[in-house]
Design an enzyme around this catalytic site. Structure first.
Site, PDB file in Angstrom:
ATOM      1  N   HIS A  86       0.805  -1.221   0.000  1.00 16.40           N
ATOM      2  CA  HIS A  86       0.000   0.000   0.000  1.00 16.40           C
ATOM      3  C   HIS A  86       0.842   1.278   0.000  1.00 16.40           C
ATOM      4  O   HIS A  86       0.281   2.375  -0.049  1.00 16.40           O
ATOM      5  CB  HIS A  86      -0.957   0.008   1.198  1.00 16.40           C
ATOM      6  N   ASP A 109      17.098  -9.902  -2.241  1.00 16.97           N
ATOM      7  CA  ASP A 109      18.389  -9.553  -2.837  1.00 16.97           C
ATOM      8  C   ASP A 109      18.743  -8.096  -2.557  1.00 16.97           C
ATOM      9  O   ASP A 109      19.917  -7.741  -2.453  1.00 16.97           O
ATOM     10  CB  ASP A 109      18.368  -9.791  -4.354  1.00 16.97           C
ATOM     11  N   GLU A 116      -5.530 -12.390   7.167  1.00 15.97           N
ATOM     12  CA  GLU A 116      -6.489 -11.286   7.022  1.00 15.97           C
ATOM     13  C   GLU A 116      -7.619 -11.655   6.069  1.00 15.97           C
ATOM     14  O   GLU A 116      -8.300 -10.774   5.546  1.00 15.97           O
ATOM     15  CB  GLU A 116      -5.771 -10.007   6.555  1.00 15.97           C
ATOM     16  N   ARG A 138       7.119  -5.345   3.347  1.00  8.22           N
ATOM     17  CA  ARG A 138       5.870  -6.048   3.066  1.00  8.22           C
ATOM     18  C   ARG A 138       5.826  -6.189   1.552  1.00  8.22           C
ATOM     19  O   ARG A 138       5.846  -5.189   0.826  1.00  8.22           O
ATOM     20  CB  ARG A 138       4.633  -5.314   3.556  1.00  8.22           C
ATOM     21  N   ASP A 187      -8.203  -5.495   6.794  1.00 10.16           N
ATOM     22  CA  ASP A 187      -8.783  -6.477   5.866  1.00 10.16           C
ATOM     23  C   ASP A 187      -9.552  -7.550   6.632  1.00 10.16           C
ATOM     24  O   ASP A 187     -10.595  -8.033   6.161  1.00 10.16           O
ATOM     25  CB  ASP A 187      -7.684  -7.101   5.004  1.00 10.16           C
TER      26      ASP A 187
HETATM   27  C1  3PY Z   1      -4.563  -4.547   7.220  1.00 17.67           C
HETATM   28  O1  3PY Z   1      -4.902  -4.018   8.290  1.00 17.67           O
HETATM   29  O2  3PY Z   1      -5.329  -5.171   6.482  1.00 17.67           O
HETATM   30  C2  3PY Z   1      -3.193  -4.419   6.771  1.00 17.67           C
HETATM   31  O3  3PY Z   1      -2.822  -5.019   5.810  1.00 17.67           O
HETATM   32  C3  3PY Z   1      -2.263  -3.509   7.528  1.00 17.67           C
HETATM   33  O4  3PY Z   1      -1.571  -2.718   6.642  1.00 17.67           O
HETATM   34 MG    MG Z   2      -4.305  -5.864   4.641  1.00 14.60          MG
END
Ligand code: 3PY
Ligand code: MG
Length: 266
Positions: A46, A85, A147, A71, A173
């Site tokens: 994100h 890498d 999530e 991430r 999420d």
């Molecule tokens: C979420 O809360 O879904 C996340 O991925 C945190 O960035």
């Molecule tokens: Mg998320």
């Protein structure tokens, strides 16, 4: 190889704090790296930037005490290998749904015979050291984000994946798939129960549990619940909140007698 102090601290059972880069700025990453976090995450899902920006961010973080992690934008083997890498010492991967996806994630992060990571750790060698290959499989932290509904359903299978260090909860999420709203993880009973369940299962499997938090206060709650890694919101929030608080302070009644103690002045 340079020790992964994030992993060491979690292995000692301590809770770590994690910063979160959203801007694509090496200078800002450097500021976060010196702020006192145990690790700082370059957020390729994100965050407002791409791989070409992530490399100088990881370079900037390398000159700070914080462990540079990423991430990944998705469970994409090529992208994950490339980020490792580039010197990432940890990978958080979004939306892992089942054992096969967890195995795919681990395979991208581990050299044979554990996984299928291809050899070419350009910055890994610079940041990690000449013996990077000998220890990378042990030092790199791999966390699967839980999530989704499938992720919850298949949680035990995911947690049992060899080579996976733990899970990381994305509460926003998670709230969506539970029928709640993002940001209700501390108030909606469905979110509270799901997060408690995921944390308990991670502990039962002796795996790390991390979670994204809306800020330091939520981080304190998550730490008291037993999480190993708490992310204290993201860079965009740090900047916006600090700007607002300086504006508010400048509008308060004041006099020469209130002059604050000197700082660096900058
Ligand atoms: C979420 O809360 O879904 C996340 O991925 C945190 O960035
Ligand atoms: Mg998320």
């Amino acid at each position: 190889m340079r020790k992964n102090t994030l992993k060491e601290k979690m292995l000692r059972g301590e809770c770590t704090t994690n910063g979160w880069c959203a801007f694509g700025s090496s200078y800002s990453a450097e500021l976060l790296g010196h702020a006192g976090f145990d690790s700082v995450t370059v957020d390729m899902q994100h965050g407002m930037f791409d791989f070409a920006h992530a490399v100088p961010m990881l370079q900037a973080l390398s000159a700070t005490p914080a462990v540079p992690i990423v991430r990944a934008p998705w469970n994409d083997t090529a992208v994950i290998m490339h980020l490792l890498d580039a010197g990432a010492f940890g990978v958080i991967c979004p939306m892992i749904n089942n054992r096969a996806e967890a195995e795919r994630l681990v395979a991208a992060c581990r050299y044979a015979p554990v996984g299928m990571r291809s050899f070419g750790p350009a910055r890994g060698l610079l940041y990690g050291g000449a013996d990077y290959f000998d220890h990378a499989n042990d030092e790199i932290v791999v966390l699967a984000m839980i999530e989704t509904l499938d992720g919850i359903k298949n949680l035990d299978d995911i947690l049992a994946t060899p080579g996976l260090d733990g899970i990381y909860i994305g509460p926003a999420d998670l709230a969506l798939v539970l029928g709640a709203r993002p940001g209700t993880d501390l108030t909606d009973q469905r979110c509270i129960d799901a997060i408690a369940h995921i944390l308990a299962r991670a502990k039962a499997h002796k795996k790390f549990a991390g979670i994204f938090c809306a800020g330091g206060q939520v981080g304190a709650i998550r730490r008291s619940q037993g999480f190993h890694m708490v992310t204290l919101t993201h860079e965009g929030v740090y900047v916006a909140q600090a700007a607002k608080s300086h504006i508010a302070a400048s509008l308060m009644e004041s006099s020469a007698g209130d002059i604050p103690k000197p700082s660096t002045g900058y």
